[in-house]
Scaffold this motif. Structure first.
Motif, PDB file in Angstrom:
ATOM      1  N   VAL A 164       1.003  -1.022  -0.024  1.00 35.37           N
ATOM      2  CA  VAL A 164      -0.078  -0.083   0.029  1.00 35.37           C
ATOM      3  C   VAL A 164       0.965   1.081  -0.167  1.00 35.37           C
ATOM      4  N   TYR A 165       1.859   1.129   0.799  1.00 36.16           N
ATOM      5  CA  TYR A 165       2.725   2.228   0.785  1.00 36.16           C
ATOM      6  C   TYR A 165       3.494   2.563  -0.520  1.00 36.16           C
ATOM      7  N   TYR A 166       3.900   1.569  -1.070  1.00 41.27           N
ATOM      8  CA  TYR A 166       4.708   1.497  -2.413  1.00 41.27           C
ATOM      9  C   TYR A 166       3.875   2.107  -3.482  1.00 41.27           C
ATOM     10  N   ARG A 167       2.400   1.756  -3.382  1.00 42.72           N
ATOM     11  CA  ARG A 167       1.807   2.306  -4.486  1.00 42.72           C
ATOM     12  C   ARG A 167       1.572   3.845  -4.245  1.00 42.72           C
ATOM     13  N   HIS A 168       1.550   4.186  -2.951  1.00 43.55           N
ATOM     14  CA  HIS A 168       1.362   5.566  -2.743  1.00 43.55           C
ATOM     15  C   HIS A 168       2.607   6.708  -3.086  1.00 43.55           C
ATOM     16  N   ILE A 169       3.933   6.095  -3.261  1.00 46.03           N
ATOM     17  CA  ILE A 169       5.143   6.586  -3.385  1.00 46.03           C
ATOM     18  C   ILE A 169       5.787   6.375  -4.763  1.00 46.03           C
ATOM     19  N   CYS A 170       5.016   5.449  -5.525  1.00 44.63           N
ATOM     20  CA  CYS A 170       5.467   4.783  -6.625  1.00 44.63           C
ATOM     21  C   CYS A 170       5.933   5.806  -7.761  1.00 44.63           C
ATOM     22  N   LYS A 171       5.028   6.979  -7.880  1.00 46.52           N
ATOM     23  CA  LYS A 171       5.460   7.818  -8.963  1.00 46.52           C
ATOM     24  C   LYS A 171       6.579   8.627  -8.705  1.00 46.52           C
ATOM     25  N   ALA A 172       6.848   8.739  -7.502  1.00 51.46           N
ATOM     26  CA  ALA A 172       8.178   9.499  -6.971  1.00 51.46           C
ATOM     27  C   ALA A 172       9.331   8.738  -6.954  1.00 51.46           C
ATOM     28  N   GLY A 173       9.267   7.482  -7.108  1.00 47.34           N
ATOM     29  CA  GLY A 173      10.314   6.521  -7.092  1.00 47.34           C
ATOM     30  C   GLY A 173      10.167   5.394  -8.426  1.00 47.34           C
ATOM     31  N   GLU A 174       9.429   6.068  -9.327  1.00 47.04           N
ATOM     32  CA  GLU A 174       8.966   5.166 -10.651  1.00 47.04           C
ATOM     33  C   GLU A 174      10.201   4.434 -11.268  1.00 47.04           C
ATOM     34  N   LYS A 175      11.321   5.037 -11.562  1.00 47.51           N
ATOM     35  CA  LYS A 175      12.195   4.451 -12.269  1.00 47.51           C
ATOM     36  C   LYS A 175      12.874   3.137 -11.116  1.00 47.51           C
ATOM     37  N   LYS A 176      12.997   3.392  -9.776  1.00 47.59           N
ATOM     38  CA  LYS A 176      13.563   2.689  -8.972  1.00 47.59           C
ATOM     39  C   LYS A 176      12.626   1.286  -8.861  1.00 47.59           C
ATOM     40  N   PHE A 177      11.396   1.565  -8.677  1.00 49.71           N
ATOM     41  CA  PHE A 177      10.148   0.639  -8.728  1.00 49.71           C
ATOM     42  C   PHE A 177      10.142  -0.241 -10.229  1.00 49.71           C
ATOM     43  N   ALA A 178      10.497   0.399 -11.211  1.00 53.01           N
ATOM     44  CA  ALA A 178      10.736  -0.445 -12.501  1.00 53.01           C
ATOM     45  C   ALA A 178      11.552  -1.284 -12.493  1.00 53.01           C
ATOM     46  N   GLN A 179      13.033  -0.660 -11.989  1.00 59.29           N
ATOM     47  CA  GLN A 179      14.041  -1.756 -11.773  1.00 59.29           C
ATOM     48  C   GLN A 179      13.818  -2.716 -10.912  1.00 59.29           C
ATOM     49  N   PHE A 180      13.150  -2.658  -9.867  1.00 65.38           N
ATOM     50  CA  PHE A 180      12.639  -3.569  -8.845  1.00 65.38           C
ATOM     51  C   PHE A 180      11.881  -4.740  -9.678  1.00 65.38           C
ATOM     52  N   ALA A 181      10.780  -4.369 -10.544  1.00 63.80           N
ATOM     53  CA  ALA A 181      10.128  -5.192 -11.324  1.00 63.80           C
ATOM     54  C   ALA A 181      10.963  -6.295 -12.373  1.00 63.80           C
ATOM     55  N   THR A 182      11.743  -5.566 -12.853  1.00 63.27           N
ATOM     56  CA  THR A 182      12.760  -6.365 -13.860  1.00 63.27           C
ATOM     57  C   THR A 182      13.786  -7.074 -13.101  1.00 63.27           C
ATOM     58  N   ASN A 183      14.532  -6.410 -12.147  1.00 61.56           N
ATOM     59  CA  ASN A 183      15.666  -7.100 -11.428  1.00 61.56           C
ATOM     60  C   ASN A 183      15.037  -8.465 -10.682  1.00 61.56           C
ATOM     61  N   VAL A 184      14.164  -7.726  -9.910  1.00 61.91           N
ATOM     62  CA  VAL A 184      13.831  -8.850  -8.774  1.00 61.91           C
ATOM     63  C   VAL A 184      12.865  -9.812  -9.283  1.00 61.91           C
ATOM     64  N   TRP A 185      11.667  -9.337 -10.065  1.00 60.37           N
ATOM     65  CA  TRP A 185      10.695 -10.361 -10.365  1.00 60.37           C
ATOM     66  C   TRP A 185      10.685 -10.789 -11.609  1.00 60.37           C
ATOM     67  N   GLY A 186      11.698 -10.456 -12.555  1.00 62.62           N
ATOM     68  CA  GLY A 186      11.738 -10.822 -13.802  1.00 62.62           C
ATOM     69  C   GLY A 186      10.740 -10.475 -14.873  1.00 62.62           C
ATOM     70  N   ILE A 187      10.124  -9.382 -14.645  1.00 62.30           N
ATOM     71  CA  ILE A 187       9.100  -8.787 -15.493  1.00 62.30           C
ATOM     72  C   ILE A 187       9.974  -7.962 -16.715  1.00 62.30           C
ATOM     73  N   SER A 188       9.119  -8.552 -17.751  1.00 59.11           N
ATOM     74  CA  SER A 188       9.761  -8.021 -19.091  1.00 59.11           C
ATOM     75  C   SER A 188       9.408  -6.583 -19.104  1.00 59.11           C
ATOM     76  N   LYS A 189      10.452  -5.706 -19.764  1.00 56.66           N
ATOM     77  CA  LYS A 189      10.072  -4.417 -20.095  1.00 56.66           C
ATOM     78  C   LYS A 189       9.242  -4.234 -21.344  1.00 56.66           C
ATOM     79  N   ASN A 190       9.258  -5.292 -22.220  1.00 55.30           N
ATOM     80  CA  ASN A 190       8.719  -5.463 -23.589  1.00 55.30           C
ATOM     81  C   ASN A 190       7.293  -4.383 -23.419  1.00 55.30           C
ATOM     82  N   GLY A 191       7.428  -3.284 -24.248  1.00 57.63           N
ATOM     83  CA  GLY A 191       5.969  -2.907 -24.337  1.00 57.63           C
ATOM     84  C   GLY A 191       5.369  -1.757 -23.331  1.00 57.63           C
ATOM     85  N   LYS A 192       6.131  -1.854 -21.936  1.00 54.05           N
ATOM     86  CA  LYS A 192       5.690  -1.441 -20.868  1.00 54.05           C
ATOM     87  C   LYS A 192       6.420  -0.231 -20.587  1.00 54.05           C
ATOM     88  N   THR A 193       5.623   0.742 -19.879  1.00 55.26           N
ATOM     89  CA  THR A 193       6.186   2.034 -19.651  1.00 55.26           C
ATOM     90  C   THR A 193       6.734   1.882 -18.110  1.00 55.26           C
TER      91      THR A 193
END
Length: 166
Positions: free
Chosen positions: A71-100
């Protein structure tokens, strides 16, 4: 974090798995000794929020963080968007393809929330025994606002997060 995920799953599958459990202990040591944090921006506002929650309720720190973090992360996501995007790809293996970056960030937070459920941690205050009689405003107002967070919180925003965790 990837090591935590792998070893948590292994330890849940086999609680006597000494290697998985010792790796989790090493992960915890590394997470709190500041070596891996050197030169990086870190955000401990959520920990401060949980410390206050634990002070006012019978909530343990890990269980409280399990509820609060997505819940906290959803509140601050925009402010740390680049870091959270890295979290998605580096930790969870979520593909960047076609995603903002925004979509990646949200997918990473969703993956964390799913993992919390998968390992049987609580996901709501109700599961923690925190009910409607708990004065969430008083707890939110008692929270320290820490410097260095991705988004400087207000006590009103902390209360919103608490309300969303019910």
């Amino acid at each position: 974090m990837k090591n935590v995920i792998t070893n948590m799953r292994a330890a849940i599958k086999n609680p006597t798995d000494y290697t998985a459990r010792s790796n989790l202990m090493w992960d915890a040591t590394m997470a709190e000794n500041r070596i891996i944090k050197l030169g990086k921006k870190t955000d401990f506002e959520c920990h401060q929020m949980e410390h206050q929650l634990g002070a006012y309720t019978n909530c343990n720190h890990g269980a409280g963080l399990a509820v609060l973090h997505p819940v906290y992360y959803r509140h601050i996501c925009k402010a740390g968007e680049k870091k959270f995007a890295q979290f998605a790809t580096n930790v969870w293996g979520i593909s960047k393809n076609g995603k903002t970056n925004e979509e990646l960030a949200e997918a990473g937070i969703d993956a964390l929330a799913d993992f919390i459920k998968e390992i049987g941690m609580p996901t709501t205050f109700k599961e923690l025994g925190i009910d409607e009689n708990t004065n969430l405003k008083e707890i939110a107002d008692s929270c320290g606002i820490v410097p260095g967070a991705y988004k400087k919180m207000t006590h009103e925003e902390i209360l919103e997060i608490f309300e969303e965790c019910k």
